[in-house]
Motif scaffolding. Structure first.
Motif, mmCIF file in Angstrom:
data_model
loop_
_atom_site.group_PDB
_atom_site.id
_atom_site.type_symbol
_atom_site.label_atom_id
_atom_site.label_comp_id
_atom_site.label_asym_id
_atom_site.label_seq_id
_atom_site.Cartn_x
_atom_site.Cartn_y
_atom_site.Cartn_z
ATOM 1 N N GLY A 63 0.824 -1.200 0.000
ATOM 2 C CA GLY A 63 0.000 0.000 0.000
ATOM 3 C C GLY A 63 0.858 1.249 0.000
ATOM 4 O O GLY A 63 1.958 1.255 0.551
ATOM 5 N N ALA A 64 0.370 2.310 -0.635
ATOM 6 C CA ALA A 64 1.087 3.588 -0.665
ATOM 7 C C ALA A 64 0.077 4.723 -0.683
ATOM 8 O O ALA A 64 -1.017 4.591 -1.255
ATOM 9 C CB ALA A 64 1.999 3.671 -1.878
ATOM 10 N N ARG A 65 0.443 5.835 -0.058
ATOM 11 C CA ARG A 65 -0.412 7.025 -0.057
ATOM 12 C C ARG A 65 0.446 8.264 -0.261
ATOM 13 O O ARG A 65 1.432 8.462 0.443
ATOM 14 C CB ARG A 65 -1.185 7.152 1.257
ATOM 15 C CG ARG A 65 -2.064 8.411 1.332
ATOM 16 C CD ARG A 65 -2.907 8.433 2.596
ATOM 17 N NE ARG A 65 -2.118 8.726 3.776
ATOM 18 C CZ ARG A 65 -2.019 9.951 4.312
ATOM 19 N NH1 ARG A 65 -2.653 10.973 3.767
ATOM 20 N NH2 ARG A 65 -1.300 10.142 5.401
ATOM 21 N N LEU A 66 0.079 9.085 -1.221
ATOM 22 C CA LEU A 66 0.717 10.375 -1.459
ATOM 23 C C LEU A 66 -0.293 11.466 -1.149
ATOM 24 O O LEU A 66 -1.396 11.471 -1.714
ATOM 25 C CB LEU A 66 1.181 10.486 -2.906
ATOM 26 C CG LEU A 66 1.736 11.849 -3.336
ATOM 27 C CD1 LEU A 66 3.028 12.163 -2.573
ATOM 28 C CD2 LEU A 66 1.963 11.898 -4.844
ATOM 29 N N ALA A 67 0.075 12.372 -0.252
ATOM 30 C CA ALA A 67 -0.816 13.472 0.130
ATOM 31 C C ALA A 67 -0.116 14.799 -0.130
ATOM 32 O O ALA A 67 1.048 14.979 0.249
ATOM 33 C CB ALA A 67 -1.205 13.365 1.603
ATOM 34 N N PHE A 78 0.069 30.111 4.837
ATOM 35 C CA PHE A 78 0.531 29.798 3.497
ATOM 36 C C PHE A 78 1.627 28.730 3.558
ATOM 37 O O PHE A 78 2.703 28.970 4.111
ATOM 38 C CB PHE A 78 1.079 31.059 2.813
ATOM 39 C CG PHE A 78 0.078 32.173 2.709
ATOM 40 C CD1 PHE A 78 -0.725 32.299 1.582
ATOM 41 C CD2 PHE A 78 -0.066 33.090 3.746
ATOM 42 C CE1 PHE A 78 -1.652 33.333 1.483
ATOM 43 C CE2 PHE A 78 -0.992 34.120 3.654
ATOM 44 C CZ PHE A 78 -1.788 34.233 2.521
ATOM 45 N N TYR A 79 1.341 27.564 2.997
ATOM 46 C CA TYR A 79 2.370 26.529 2.935
ATOM 47 C C TYR A 79 2.022 25.492 1.888
ATOM 48 O O TYR A 79 0.882 25.401 1.400
ATOM 49 C CB TYR A 79 2.578 25.871 4.300
ATOM 50 C CG TYR A 79 1.402 25.098 4.859
ATOM 51 C CD1 TYR A 79 1.022 23.856 4.345
ATOM 52 C CD2 TYR A 79 0.670 25.600 5.940
ATOM 53 C CE1 TYR A 79 -0.044 23.145 4.867
ATOM 54 C CE2 TYR A 79 -0.404 24.887 6.469
ATOM 55 C CZ TYR A 79 -0.750 23.662 5.923
ATOM 56 O OH TYR A 79 -1.816 22.958 6.438
ATOM 57 N N PHE A 80 3.031 24.676 1.545
ATOM 58 C CA PHE A 80 2.876 23.524 0.652
ATOM 59 C C PHE A 80 3.441 22.318 1.394
ATOM 60 O O PHE A 80 4.613 22.293 1.743
ATOM 61 C CB PHE A 80 3.631 23.767 -0.658
ATOM 62 C CG PHE A 80 3.538 22.637 -1.644
ATOM 63 C CD1 PHE A 80 2.338 21.979 -1.873
ATOM 64 C CD2 PHE A 80 4.657 22.244 -2.356
ATOM 65 C CE1 PHE A 80 2.251 20.948 -2.792
ATOM 66 C CE2 PHE A 80 4.587 21.207 -3.278
ATOM 67 C CZ PHE A 80 3.384 20.557 -3.502
ATOM 68 N N ARG A 81 2.592 21.312 1.646
ATOM 69 C CA ARG A 81 2.993 20.152 2.453
ATOM 70 C C ARG A 81 2.843 18.869 1.629
ATOM 71 O O ARG A 81 1.865 18.678 0.926
ATOM 72 C CB ARG A 81 2.127 20.055 3.712
ATOM 73 C CG ARG A 81 2.482 18.873 4.619
ATOM 74 C CD ARG A 81 1.764 18.980 5.952
ATOM 75 N NE ARG A 81 0.320 19.073 5.777
ATOM 76 C CZ ARG A 81 -0.510 19.566 6.696
ATOM 77 N NH1 ARG A 81 -0.029 20.020 7.850
ATOM 78 N NH2 ARG A 81 -1.822 19.621 6.473
ATOM 79 N N ASN A 82 3.848 17.988 1.750
ATOM 80 C CA ASN A 82 3.861 16.720 1.032
ATOM 81 C C ASN A 82 4.140 15.588 2.007
ATOM 82 O O ASN A 82 4.999 15.714 2.889
ATOM 83 C CB ASN A 82 4.941 16.717 -0.051
ATOM 84 C CG ASN A 82 4.781 17.863 -1.021
ATOM 85 O OD1 ASN A 82 3.959 17.814 -1.917
ATOM 86 N ND2 ASN A 82 5.567 18.925 -0.836
ATOM 87 N N LEU A 83 3.436 14.468 1.826
ATOM 88 C CA LEU A 83 3.607 13.314 2.704
ATOM 89 C C LEU A 83 3.458 12.047 1.860
ATOM 90 O O LEU A 83 2.492 11.898 1.111
ATOM 91 C CB LEU A 83 2.551 13.329 3.808
ATOM 92 C CG LEU A 83 2.767 12.422 5.015
ATOM 93 C CD1 LEU A 83 3.952 12.893 5.833
ATOM 94 C CD2 LEU A 83 1.520 12.381 5.890
ATOM 95 N N LEU A 84 4.441 11.141 1.985
ATOM 96 C CA LEU A 84 4.411 9.869 1.274
ATOM 97 C C LEU A 84 4.554 8.744 2.289
ATOM 98 O O LEU A 84 5.517 8.728 3.063
ATOM 99 C CB LEU A 84 5.529 9.790 0.245
ATOM 100 C CG LEU A 84 5.695 8.445 -0.473
ATOM 101 C CD1 LEU A 84 4.469 8.128 -1.320
ATOM 102 C CD2 LEU A 84 6.957 8.442 -1.331
#
Length: 223
Positions: A63-67, A78-84
């Motif tokens: 399983g994998a999730r990219l958010a 104001f922000y840009f957030r990434n989670l894998l």
């Protein structure tokens, strides 16, 4: 909504108002600087890839999730957030399940610093054997946790049968967790931010109850 048999996506919009007030007089100066009103307007999406044989109690599969989240379509944040996040399950023998998981994350301020409520925190459920928010940058004097702008954590776990009837849904496990957290901006000479690796080992018991999984774990920090 599904994109294929193993791929699906979700979109979301979030708006909230919060107020940070009544900060203790002996709190970190970086926490005191967060006092005030916040208006968060955020658009984000999740992309899921899932070949596991069960979402609740998997024994095999990947399983994998990219958010990805963007805050700043209105509001004051104001922000840009990434989670894998990824996880893999192997069935070694009946009742013996080996699993591995890992997560990496980063948040970038868009034209301004990332505020403490929006940063990553590590410990507790995300790093068993450590207190909630027990890992990562903190004020040297007050010991307040300040969160971090990048993080990684993961672990290995072996689920084992306990010799009980299968219909009870009770199993044991042993595990090791690891991870780290870092980067505070703005910072000062009073911030301890080593970004060093932390790790733990432990054991636990899980019950597939009628209400969903219930887990009890005991962990010990070793690094």
């Amino acid at each position: 909504f599904p994109l294929s048999e193993v791929l699906r996506q979700s979109w979301r919009y979030r708006f909230d108002y919060s107020e940070i007030d009544n900060v203790a007089s002996n709190a970190s100066n970086l926490i005191k600087a967060q006092k005030g009103d916040r208006y968060l307007s955020l658009v984000g999406h999740n992309l899921f890839y899932d070949t596991r044989d069960s979402r609740i109690n998997p024994t095999e599969g990947f399983g994998a999730r990219l958010a990805n989240d963007v805050a700043g379509l209105g509001g004051t944040v104001f922000y840009f957030r990434n989670l894998l996040s990824v996880n893999q399950y192997y069935s070694l023998a009946p009742g013996w399940i080996l699993s591995a998981d890992g997560t990496v994350g980063h948040i970038l301020g868009l034209g301004e610093d990332v505020e403490i409520p929006d940063r990553f925190f590590l410990g507790g459920d995300s790093l068993r054997g450590f207190a909630s928010a027990g890992v990562g940058p903190r004020d040297r004097t007050t010991k307040d946790s300040l969160g971090g702008e990048w993080t990684y954590h993961g672990g290995l776990q072996l689920r084992v049968p306990l010799g009980l009837p299968d219909e009870l849904g009770i199993s044991g496990r042993v595990f090791t967790d690891f991870g780290s957290l870092g980067s505070v901006s703005p910072s000062d000479s009073n911030v301890f931010d080593s970004g060093s690796l932390r790790a733990s080992v432990g054991a636990g018991v899980g019950w597939m109850s009628p209400f969903g999984p219930i887990n009890v774990d005991l962990g010990w920090a070793v690094l």
